[in-house]
Design a protein around this motif. Structure first.
Motif, PDB file in Angstrom:
ATOM      1  N   PRO A  43       0.242  -1.671  -0.206  1.00 19.92           N
ATOM      2  CA  PRO A  43      -0.202   0.225   0.092  1.00 19.92           C
ATOM      3  C   PRO A  43       0.647   1.204   0.247  1.00 19.92           C
ATOM      4  O   PRO A  43       0.216   2.639  -0.386  1.00 19.92           O
ATOM      5  CB  PRO A  43      -1.223  -0.088   1.281  1.00 19.92           C
ATOM      6  CG  PRO A  43      -0.313  -0.416   2.221  1.00 19.92           C
ATOM      7  CD  PRO A  43       0.869  -1.957   0.705  1.00 19.92           C
ATOM      8  N   ARG A  46       0.317   4.236  -3.042  1.00 18.94           N
ATOM      9  CA  ARG A  46      -0.521   4.832  -2.204  1.00 18.94           C
ATOM     10  C   ARG A  46      -0.907   5.523  -1.309  1.00 18.94           C
ATOM     11  O   ARG A  46      -1.606   7.135  -1.529  1.00 18.94           O
ATOM     12  CB  ARG A  46      -2.147   3.419  -1.930  1.00 18.94           C
ATOM     13  CG  ARG A  46      -2.550   2.994  -2.947  1.00 18.94           C
ATOM     14  CD  ARG A  46      -3.479   3.441  -3.545  1.00 18.94           C
ATOM     15  NE  ARG A  46      -5.112   3.674  -3.528  1.00 18.94           N
ATOM     16  CZ  ARG A  46      -5.493   4.242  -3.683  1.00 18.94           C
ATOM     17  NH1 ARG A  46      -5.446   5.006  -5.554  1.00 18.94           N
ATOM     18  NH2 ARG A  46      -6.655   4.512  -3.908  1.00 18.94           N
ATOM     19  N   ASN A  68     -11.403   5.067   1.771  1.00 19.40           N
ATOM     20  CA  ASN A  68     -12.127   3.539   1.420  1.00 19.40           C
ATOM     21  C   ASN A  68     -14.096   4.507   1.573  1.00 19.40           C
ATOM     22  O   ASN A  68     -14.443   4.953   2.099  1.00 19.40           O
ATOM     23  CB  ASN A  68     -12.141   2.731   2.800  1.00 19.40           C
ATOM     24  CG  ASN A  68     -12.241   3.402   4.244  1.00 19.40           C
ATOM     25  OD1 ASN A  68     -13.190   4.655   4.415  1.00 19.40           O
ATOM     26  ND2 ASN A  68     -12.450   2.880   4.882  1.00 19.40           N
ATOM     27  N   TRP A 109       2.082  -7.957   2.757  1.00 19.65           N
ATOM     28  CA  TRP A 109      -0.099  -7.430   2.972  1.00 19.65           C
ATOM     29  C   TRP A 109      -0.462  -8.505   2.185  1.00 19.65           C
ATOM     30  O   TRP A 109      -0.646  -8.885   0.969  1.00 19.65           O
ATOM     31  CB  TRP A 109       0.376  -6.315   1.947  1.00 19.65           C
ATOM     32  CG  TRP A 109       1.443  -5.032   1.803  1.00 19.65           C
ATOM     33  CD1 TRP A 109       3.244  -4.856   1.803  1.00 19.65           C
ATOM     34  CD2 TRP A 109       1.991  -4.395   3.432  1.00 19.65           C
ATOM     35  NE1 TRP A 109       3.112  -4.644   2.216  1.00 19.65           N
ATOM     36  CE2 TRP A 109       3.210  -3.643   3.513  1.00 19.65           C
ATOM     37  CE3 TRP A 109       1.098  -4.165   4.863  1.00 19.65           C
ATOM     38  CZ2 TRP A 109       3.022  -2.884   4.420  1.00 19.65           C
ATOM     39  CZ3 TRP A 109       0.979  -3.211   5.786  1.00 19.65           C
ATOM     40  CH2 TRP A 109       2.947  -2.624   5.500  1.00 19.65           C
ATOM     41  N   HIS A 111      -5.180  -9.176   1.691  1.00 20.90           N
ATOM     42  CA  HIS A 111      -6.925  -7.836   1.377  1.00 20.90           C
ATOM     43  C   HIS A 111      -7.115  -8.142   2.495  1.00 20.90           C
ATOM     44  O   HIS A 111      -8.561  -7.662   2.841  1.00 20.90           O
ATOM     45  CB  HIS A 111      -7.239  -8.922   0.303  1.00 20.90           C
ATOM     46  CG  HIS A 111      -7.966 -10.318   0.104  1.00 20.90           C
ATOM     47  ND1 HIS A 111      -7.211 -10.856  -0.097  1.00 20.90           N
ATOM     48  CD2 HIS A 111      -9.115 -10.478   1.256  1.00 20.90           C
ATOM     49  CE1 HIS A 111      -7.441 -11.737   0.187  1.00 20.90           C
ATOM     50  NE2 HIS A 111      -8.939 -12.030   0.401  1.00 20.90           N
ATOM     51  N   PRO A 114      -5.876  -4.523   6.997  1.00 17.64           N
ATOM     52  CA  PRO A 114      -6.038  -3.197   7.043  1.00 17.64           C
ATOM     53  C   PRO A 114      -3.975  -3.049   7.166  1.00 17.64           C
ATOM     54  O   PRO A 114      -2.914  -4.051   8.589  1.00 17.64           O
ATOM     55  CB  PRO A 114      -6.202  -2.482   8.439  1.00 17.64           C
ATOM     56  CG  PRO A 114      -5.790  -3.552   9.610  1.00 17.64           C
ATOM     57  CD  PRO A 114      -6.609  -5.076   8.857  1.00 17.64           C
ATOM     58  N   ALA A 115      -3.989  -2.045   6.564  1.00 19.69           N
ATOM     59  CA  ALA A 115      -1.986  -1.238   6.619  1.00 19.69           C
ATOM     60  C   ALA A 115      -1.807  -0.073   7.639  1.00 19.69           C
ATOM     61  O   ALA A 115      -2.440   0.740   7.598  1.00 19.69           O
ATOM     62  CB  ALA A 115      -2.244  -1.316   5.715  1.00 19.69           C
ATOM     63  N   LEU A 138      -4.950   1.929   6.247  1.00 14.80           N
ATOM     64  CA  LEU A 138      -5.273   1.717   4.802  1.00 14.80           C
ATOM     65  C   LEU A 138      -6.337   0.283   4.599  1.00 14.80           C
ATOM     66  O   LEU A 138      -5.772  -0.862   5.067  1.00 14.80           O
ATOM     67  CB  LEU A 138      -4.928   2.227   3.149  1.00 14.80           C
ATOM     68  CG  LEU A 138      -3.586   3.210   3.329  1.00 14.80           C
ATOM     69  CD1 LEU A 138      -2.844   3.408   4.359  1.00 14.80           C
ATOM     70  CD2 LEU A 138      -3.426   2.992   1.317  1.00 14.80           C
ATOM     71  N   LEU A 139      -7.104  -0.012   4.015  1.00 13.36           N
ATOM     72  CA  LEU A 139      -8.002  -1.282   3.656  1.00 13.36           C
ATOM     73  C   LEU A 139      -8.016  -1.307   1.721  1.00 13.36           C
ATOM     74  O   LEU A 139      -8.292  -0.334   1.476  1.00 13.36           O
ATOM     75  CB  LEU A 139     -10.033  -0.813   4.915  1.00 13.36           C
ATOM     76  CG  LEU A 139      -9.815  -0.371   5.246  1.00 13.36           C
ATOM     77  CD1 LEU A 139     -11.389  -0.286   5.950  1.00 13.36           C
ATOM     78  CD2 LEU A 139      -9.278  -1.721   6.586  1.00 13.36           C
ATOM     79  N   TYR A 140      -8.320  -2.421   2.094  1.00 14.92           N
ATOM     80  CA  TYR A 140      -8.425  -3.509   0.916  1.00 14.92           C
ATOM     81  C   TYR A 140      -9.455  -3.403   0.390  1.00 14.92           C
ATOM     82  O   TYR A 140     -10.345  -4.509   1.246  1.00 14.92           O
ATOM     83  CB  TYR A 140      -7.202  -4.526   0.927  1.00 14.92           C
ATOM     84  CG  TYR A 140      -6.977  -5.046  -0.116  1.00 14.92           C
ATOM     85  CD1 TYR A 140      -5.523  -4.160  -1.243  1.00 14.92           C
ATOM     86  CD2 TYR A 140      -7.509  -5.928  -1.574  1.00 14.92           C
ATOM     87  CE1 TYR A 140      -5.053  -4.668  -2.700  1.00 14.92           C
ATOM     88  CE2 TYR A 140      -7.210  -6.312  -2.548  1.00 14.92           C
ATOM     89  CZ  TYR A 140      -6.457  -5.290  -3.457  1.00 14.92           C
ATOM     90  OH  TYR A 140      -6.330  -5.941  -4.416  1.00 14.92           O
ATOM     91  N   ASP A 148      -7.967  -1.926  -4.470  1.00 15.05           N
ATOM     92  CA  ASP A 148      -7.129  -1.238  -4.024  1.00 15.05           C
ATOM     93  C   ASP A 148      -6.938  -0.930  -2.983  1.00 15.05           C
ATOM     94  O   ASP A 148      -8.261  -1.376  -1.731  1.00 15.05           O
ATOM     95  CB  ASP A 148      -6.747   0.068  -4.943  1.00 15.05           C
ATOM     96  CG  ASP A 148      -4.857   0.070  -5.214  1.00 15.05           C
ATOM     97  OD1 ASP A 148      -4.531  -0.363  -4.238  1.00 15.05           O
ATOM     98  OD2 ASP A 148      -4.576   0.725  -6.149  1.00 15.05           O
ATOM     99  N   TRP A 149      -6.308  -0.453  -2.273  1.00 12.50           N
ATOM    100  CA  TRP A 149      -6.008  -0.285  -1.207  1.00 12.50           C
ATOM    101  C   TRP A 149      -6.048   1.233  -0.826  1.00 12.50           C
ATOM    102  O   TRP A 149      -6.804   2.777  -2.273  1.00 12.50           O
ATOM    103  CB  TRP A 149      -4.072   0.618  -0.315  1.00 12.50           C
ATOM    104  CG  TRP A 149      -3.405  -1.946  -0.386  1.00 12.50           C
ATOM    105  CD1 TRP A 149      -2.801  -1.805  -0.879  1.00 12.50           C
ATOM    106  CD2 TRP A 149      -3.945  -1.936   0.213  1.00 12.50           C
ATOM    107  NE1 TRP A 149      -1.873  -2.201  -0.701  1.00 12.50           N
ATOM    108  CE2 TRP A 149      -3.060  -3.337   0.562  1.00 12.50           C
ATOM    109  CE3 TRP A 149      -3.929  -1.931   2.045  1.00 12.50           C
ATOM    110  CZ2 TRP A 149      -2.636  -3.983   1.908  1.00 12.50           C
ATOM    111  CZ3 TRP A 149      -4.151  -3.150   3.002  1.00 12.50           C
ATOM    112  CH2 TRP A 149      -3.605  -3.971   2.406  1.00 12.50           C
TER     113      TRP A 149
END
Length: 665
Positions: A43, A46, A68, A109, A111, A114-115, A138-140, A148-149
Motif C-alpha cells: 500500500p 497509495r 475507503n 500485505w 487483503h 488493514p495496513a 488503509l483497507l483493501y 486497491d488500498w
C-alpha cells in the motif's frame, strides 16, 4: 428364540468390535491444510500519492480516489472539501508537511488485514506551528472494477481531537517585538506599557462621543466607524484605539461610562530624533505589505516596521504569534483546546552604534541640515550615523495625526530626508585620498614643493573657460604636501593628479571603493567619480582631485576613506549590525607604512592650522547655491575612531567635531 436373539446381539457386538478394530487399524488421516493466504501489492505507493494530494490541497482528489467506502459514506465530497478549505483559510495553514514511517522491507500485505502507517503532520498557522502524530490506516477494497488500498479518514487528521460538527475558533497572542539596542546594550527601540481603549456599546454614554474622540486623537466619524463594524453587538467589547501611558488622559477616560482600558505593549524610541533615520518606526501594515507578506500570518491589524531598521529587520524583530485553537464540541456540549502555543518574542538586534555618541553628534548639529558619521578604522564598525534635522519616531506611536505628518512633510528643512544615505560634492576633504594615490603611484613626493602662482590655473588653453582655483594665493612657495593640505590648495592636487600615469588616478579611486554599492543594511547611495565613472576631460580629472567636478560621496564612505591612514593601509567594509562586526576587508595594501605616517603627520599639521587639537581635513563646497562645510578627522589622544561631518550653509565646522570628541574623552 432366546438363542436367536443372543446370537443376533453377539453378531452385532462382533460387527461393532470388528468395525472398531478396522477403524483402529486404519492409518491416521493427513492434517487438513489451511486455505492459502493471497498476498497483495504494497500500500505504500497509495500512501505516498495520498500525502502528495493532501499537501497540495487537492481535497476532491483525496475524496474521490483514495478514501475507503466507509469514510466516503460518512463524509460526502462537498462537505469534505469545503470544510478543509475553510479551516485552511481560517487558520492560515501553510507549509504543510506530512511524513510517514516506511514499512519493513519484508512486510507481507494481505487483503484481509488493514495496513497501518504512522505519520507526522506539521504546518504553520496564525498562532504558530502545529505538529501531531497519527496512524494512517488503509483497507483493501473493491471500488467497482478496481481493487486497491483505500484510506480510512476522520477530521482529527486536520486538527487533533477535531470531530464532525465541531466549531473551530482561535485566540491569537502576538509575540513581543524584539528590541534594537546599541553596542553597549542601550535600548534604541523597545517596548513600554500603553493602553488599548475599548467600548461596550450598550453601556456607552453617546453624549461623551466628542470627548472620547478628542482624547483618542481621532474624529467622531472614525469612532463611529469602529462602533458600527458588521460584527459588533451591543454587549461586545469593541477595541477603539491605543494610547500612551498619559495619566491625565487615562483619568479622563475613566470618567466616561462604557469605556475600558487594558495594558498593551507599545513601541518607544528613547533617543528620539537622534536615531530616527536609523531606527525608523512601526505602524499599521500597509496594503502593499499585506499583499507582499501574504500567507505569513499577517492581518490588517498588525503593526509592522514602516521605515529604517524597523522595516528592514522586520523578520528578525517580529515575534512569533501564539494562542489557542479551540474546539466547541457539538456532541458533549464542551469546549476543549486542540492546540496551545506560547508566543515567541522577536530577536534582540544589537548595532555597532554608540547611542550616546550618536546623540552628541546630533546635538552638535543643533538642528541644522547636515550629516555625520563615525567609524572604528580598525574594524569598519559604524559608531554613529546622523541625519539632521530628524523627526521624533515616538510621534508615530500609536499613530501620527495627518496634520502633524503634513507639517513635517512640508518643513523646508526636510526632516524626513535621510542625508546620510545621500551623496554630496565633498571638495577638499578628498585631498588626502588623492595624496595617498599619488604617493603609492610614486609620482607625488610629499617633501617636494611646487611653485604655484595666482589663484587660478589651467594646464592648456584647450580647457576653455575652466580653471582650477584655490582659496589663497599668499602662501609662500614652494607648496609641499603639508602646505597644500593645510590650505586646501586645489591647484597643487590638480597638478599631482595629472602627473599620475595611465589613468591610475581613476583606478586608485576605484580601489578606495568609488563606484561600488556598499553592502549595508540601510541602503546608501554609492560614491561616484562621475556620472559615468570616467573622466570626460583633463579639466574634469583636475577638479576631481579636490573633490569637485562630478564627484559625489556618501558621508559614511567618506569617513571610511580615511581608515587606511590609521589601519596599516587596509580599507574595511562599514558594518552596522554587531553580529556582522568582525573585520571585513574591502581592499588592502592601499598605503605602505611610510606613506601612512606621512599622511598622519600632514593631517596633524592641517588640524593645528585650524586651531584644533585634532588631526584632520576641513573644506567647503558650493552645492545647491550655498556653501557646505566639511570636516574629517580623528583625536590625537585616541585615534580609535574617525569622524566625518557636513553641515549645509556653514563654512567652518571643525569646532563642532572637536567639541564632540572632547566630550567623549
Amino acid at each position: 428364540m432366546r438363542k436367536t436373539i443372543l446370537s443376533a446381539i453377539f453378531f452385532l457386538l462382533i460387527l461393532v468390535v470388528t468395525a472398531c478394530q478396522k477403524e483402529d487399524a486404519q492409518p491416521a488421516p493427513e492434517p487438513q491444510l489451511e486455505e492459502a493466504v493471497e498476498a497483495v501489492e504494497s500500500p505504500e505507493p497509495r500512501v505516498a500519492e495520498f500525502i502528495e494530494l493532501w499537501k497540495a490541497g487537492d481535497f476532491a482528489g483525496m475524496h474521490t480516489n483514495y478514501l475507503n467506502q466507509g469514510t466516503q459514506s460518512v463524509y460526502g465530497e462537498e462537505n469534505f472539501v469545503a470544510w478543509q478549505q475553510e479551516l485552511h483559510e481560517q487558520l492560515g495553514i501553510d507549509n504543510l508537511e506530512i511524513s510517514y514511517t516506511e514499512p519493513a522491507e519484508d512486510a507481507v500485505w494481505t487483503h484481509e488485514q488493514p495496513a497501518d502507517f504512522p505519520i507526522r503532520v506539521t504546518f504553520d498557522t496564525i498562532i504558530g506551528p502545529v505538529e501531531f502524530e497519527k496512524t494512517l490506516t488503509l483497507l483493501y477494497e473493491a471500488h467497482g472494477e478496481v481493487e486497491d488500498w483505500f484510506v480510512e479518514w476522520d477530521p482529527s487528521f486536520i486538527l487533533p481531537n477535531l470531530e464532525a460538527g465541531d466549531q473551530v475558533t482561535t485566540e491569537i497572542t502576538e509575540g513581543p517585538r524584539g528590541e534594537i539596542v546599541d553596542r553597549n546594550g542601550q535600548a534604541i527601540a523597545s517596548s513600554s506599557t500603553g493602553y488599548e481603549v475599548s467600548v461596550i456599546p450598550e453601556n456607552f454614554d453617546e453624549s461623551k462621543k466628542p470627548q472620547l474622540a478628542e482624547l483618542l486623537g481621532m474624529s467622531e466619524q472614525a469612532l463611529d466607524d469602529k462602533l458600527n463594524q458588521p460584527w459588533v453587538q451591543p454587549h461586545f467589547l469593541v477595541p477603539i484605539a491605543q494610547i500612551k501611558a498619559d495619566q491625565k488622559k487615562l483619568d479622563e477616560l475613566f470618567t466616561i461610562r462604557g469605556t475600558t482600558r487594558d495594558e498593551v505593549a507599545m513601541r518607544t524610541y528613547p533617543y528620539g530624533a537622534a536615531l530616527a533615520h536609523i531606527t525608523g518606526y512601526i505602524g499599521p501594515i500597509t496594503a502593499e505589505q499585506l499583499n507582499a507578506w501574504s500567507g505569513q500570518g499577517y492581518s490588517a491589524e498588525t503593526q509592522v516596521g514602516r521605515q529604517g531598521l524597523e522595516e528592514i529587520l522586520q523578520d528578525r524583530l517580529r515575534g512569533e504569534a501564539g494562542g489557542r485553537i479551540i474546539l466547541k464540541k457539538q456532541r458533549e456540549n464542551a469546549v476543549i483546546t486542540s492546540v496551545d502555543n506560547e508566543p515567541v518574542p522577536g530577536e534582540t538586534v544589537a548595532l555597532t552604534i554608540d547611542a550616546e555618541l550618536q546623540k552628541a553628534l546630533y546635538n552638535a548639529l543643533g538642528g541644522k541640515p547636515g550629516t555625520s558619521a563615525a567609524i572604528d578604522p580598525a574594524t569598519g564598525e559604524t559608531l554613529a550615523l546622523v541625519s539632521s534635522p530628524g523627526f521624533d519616531p515616538n510621534e508615530f506611536i500609536p499613530t501620527i495625526t495627518n496634520s502633524r505628518f503634513q507639517e513635517l512633510a512640508n518643513d523646508p528643512l526636510q526632516p524626513f530626508f535621510n542625508r546620510f544615505a545621500a551623496v554630496y560634492t565633498p571638495g577638499p576633504v578628498m585631498q588626502p585620498v588623492t595624496a595617498a594615490i599619488g604617493m603609492e603611484s610614486g609620482t607625488l613626493n610629499p617633501a617636494e614643493g611646487l611653485d604655484i602662482t595666482g589663484k587660478s590655473w589651467q594646464r592648456y588653453r584647450s580647457w576653455g573657460d575652466y580653471r582650477v582655483t584655490r582659496p589663497r594665493d599668499d602662501v609662500p612657495n614652494p607648496i609641499d604636501l603639508n602646505k597644500a593640505l593645510a590650505h586646501s590648495d586645489n591647484i597643487y592636487f590638480a597638478q599631482q593628479a595629472l602627473n599620475i600615469p595611465n589613468d591610475e588616478f581613476r583606478t586608485g579611486l576605484e580601489v578606495f571603493g568609488f563606484g561600488e554599492e556598499i553592502a549595508f543594511p540601510i541602503e546608501l547611495a554609492p560614491s561616484r567619480i562621475s556620472k559615468d565613472g570616467t573622466f570626460g576631460s583633463e579639466g574634469q580629472l583636475a577638479g576631481t582631485a579636490s573633490g569637485q567636478g562630478q564627484m559625489q560621496v556618501n558621508i559614511l564612505h567618506l569617513a571610511t576613506l580615511y581608515s587606511p591612514i590609521l589601519a596599516n593601509g587596509t580599507l574595511y567594509k562599514p558594518t552596522l549590525l554587531l553580529d556582522d562586526a568582525d573585520q571585513q576587508v574591502w581592499n588592502e595594501g592601499l598605503l605602505n607604512a611610510e606613506n601612512a605616517e606621512t599622511l598622519q603627520a600632514s593631517l596633524v599639521n592641517a588640524g593645528s592650522e585650524l586651531g584644533l587639537e585634532l588631526a584632520g581635513k576641513s573644506g567647503t563646497t558650493r552645492e545647491g547655491g550655498e556653501q557646505n562645510g566639511w570636516f574629517v578627522g580623528y583625536s590625537l589622544e585616541s585615534p580609535d575612531l574617525i569622524f566625518a561631518m557636513m553641515v549645509e550653509g556653514e563654512e567652518s565646522i571643525g569646532g563642532l567635531v572637536e567639541q564632540v570628541i572632547k566630550g567623549r574623552e
